[in-house]
Write an enzyme that holds these catalytic residues in place. Structure first.
Site, PDB file in Angstrom:
ATOM      1  CG  PHE A 141      -1.860   1.256   1.112  1.00 11.32           C
ATOM      2  CD1 PHE A 141      -3.030   1.209   0.366  1.00 11.32           C
ATOM      3  CD2 PHE A 141      -1.512   2.463   1.702  1.00 11.32           C
ATOM      4  CE1 PHE A 141      -3.842   2.339   0.226  1.00 11.32           C
ATOM      5  CE2 PHE A 141      -2.309   3.593   1.561  1.00 11.32           C
ATOM      6  CZ  PHE A 141      -3.481   3.522   0.831  1.00 11.32           C
ATOM      7  CG  ASP A 226       5.610   4.008   1.909  1.00 14.28           C
ATOM      8  OD1 ASP A 226       5.572   4.702   2.944  1.00 14.28           O
ATOM      9  OD2 ASP A 226       4.645   3.885   1.123  1.00 14.28           O
ATOM     10  CE  LYS A 255      -1.285   6.950   6.798  1.00 15.47           C
ATOM     11  NZ  LYS A 255      -0.884   5.963   5.811  1.00 15.47           N
TER      12      LYS A 255
END
Ligand SMILES: *Cc1c(COP(=O)(O)O)cnc(C)c1O
Length: 401
Positions: A141, A226, A255
């Site tokens: 993802f 990531d 985030k």
């Protein structure tokens, strides 16, 4: 109708149904707790998918944001502003890297990493124009843009959005042999999550990440990590890769970097890699804005103390010990994860992940399911041990019902 029902009916009528939220309408929040429009309090064990590592309404972050709101919020990158240099210097130092390229959302930072790797491939590695390949892992993802979903293996994320962006090769996550075989002279990068969050908090086999590092170094291929969800304290270290003693060529962050206040993302790398960009070749109106930099600077200062990483490690050990006890009883099949981050596979006979999440909501605990019967637990790192234990008690209640 209750205030909750009214709010949900109205959201259903006027918003696209691209999410299926739990039926709770939050009105305020502090630390690890959220309060809904009817005054009920819930323990937040999701933390905005790790965007809220420092908790809701964190005093230091709110104060930093408020002070910056009064000075200057946006300049665009057409001009310098006085928080930018500090932000880039401090973030590069936190990552032991040299250069930062700020963006806003995680997906934009991943897009930036893809563009960087391709440009590096053509300008530095000497890959023939248009031939660059990036290798990614199955069940990844990395975000929701058309290019990123082009290399997703999740039909829900991908279907009906073609034509897809070429230039990506998908190999099974955790499989070094497959990765080695997929590499060619035109491979410019390997893009992976050190722990796959959305896939259910999947930790790769020991030795995989060091193996990826070795292979990429040997073949002159960039290792792009990531760490948007796994990074910035969540696993008990600043970066999940540190557990394996691995340093990538490029971190992709997002985030928690925005402290749960504003979206802030960035690509952080060396000068030879990020140095490929010249003026006009990439950008963002909001990327690196003064408000974002002020909040992120406070986030970085907090991480520099090491106390959040330590908390995540200690409370994480406790969390995994307690969840481990549940696997003996049959209600829980497997528990995965690291630090304050767990993917819990519930016995399917007890219900889907969604049903378990709804029952937990009735017990005033908020989590989110991933696929099938998996729920994910990722509390704010500021959660107290007592609150975490209370949440675990509620989970035991739901699983024993
Ligand atoms: C959330 C996430 C993204 C995308 O971030 P957005 O801010 O939602 O665009 C990318 N990669 C990982 C690992 C993520 O968890």
């Amino acid at each position: 109708m209750s205030a909750t029902e009214t709010a949900i009916a109205s959201a259903d009528a006027h918003s696209a149904h691209n999410y299926h939220p739990l039926p709770v309408v939050v009105a305020s929040a502090e630390g690890a707790w959220m309060t809904d429009v009817e005054g009920r309090r819930y323990l937040d064990l999701l933390a905005g998918y790790s965007a809220l590592n420092f908790g809701h309404g964190n005093r230091r972050l709110i104060d930093a944001a408020r002070a910056q709101l009064e000075r200057v919020t946006l300049t665009s990158r057409a001009f310098h502003h006085d928080r930018f240099a500090d932000f880039c210097t401090e973030l590069a130092a936190l990552c032991s890297m040299e250069m930062v390229l700020p963006m806003n959302t995680g997906a934009e930072a991943v897009e930036t990493a893809v563009k960087t790797a391709r440009k590096w491939g053509y300008r530095v590695k000497g890959v023939p124009d248009g031939m660059a390949k990036i290798i990614v892992a199955s069940d990844n993802f990395h975000g929701r843009t058309t290019t990123i979903i082009s290399f997703s293996t999740d039909p829900e994320a991908r279907a009906d959005y073609g034509p897809y962006t070429p230039g990506f090769e998908i190999v099974p996550y955790g499989d070094l042999t497959a990765l080695r075989e997929a590499m060619t002279e035109n491979t410019v990068a390997v893009l992976i999550e050190p722990i796959q969050g959305e896939a259910g908090v999947l930790v790769p086999p020991a030795g995989y990440l060091p193996g990826v590092r070795e292979l990429t170094r040997e073949r002159n291929v960039l290792f792009i990590a990531d760490e948007i969800q796994s990074g910035l304290g969540r696993t008990g270290k600043t970066f999940a890769l540190e557990h394996e003693g691995v340093v990538p060529d490029m971190y992709v962050l997002g985030k928690a970097l925005g402290g749960g206040v504003v979206p802030v993302s960035a690509v952080v790398s060396s000068a030879d890699i990020l140095g490929v960009f010249k003026p006009g070749e990439h950008g963002s109106t909001f990327g690196g804005n003064p408000l974002a930099c002020a909040v992120a600077l406070e986030v970085i200062a907090m991480l520099r103390t090491g106390e959040y990483q330590e908390r995540a490690a200690e409370l994480g050990d406790h969390l995994h010990r307690e969840l481990g006890l549940l696997t003996g009883g049959g209600a829980v099949e497997t528990v995965r994860g690291r630090g304050l981050w767990a993917g819990v596979d519930i016995a399917p006979a007890l219900g889907t992940g969604r049903e378990i999440s709804e029952r937990l909501m009735e017990e005033r605990v908020l989590v989110k399911d991933t696929h099938g019967s998996t729920i994910r637990i990722a509390p704010p790192l500021v959660i107290s041990k007592e609150d975490l234990d209370w949440g675990l008690d509620r989970l035991r209640t739901v699983l024993s019902a």
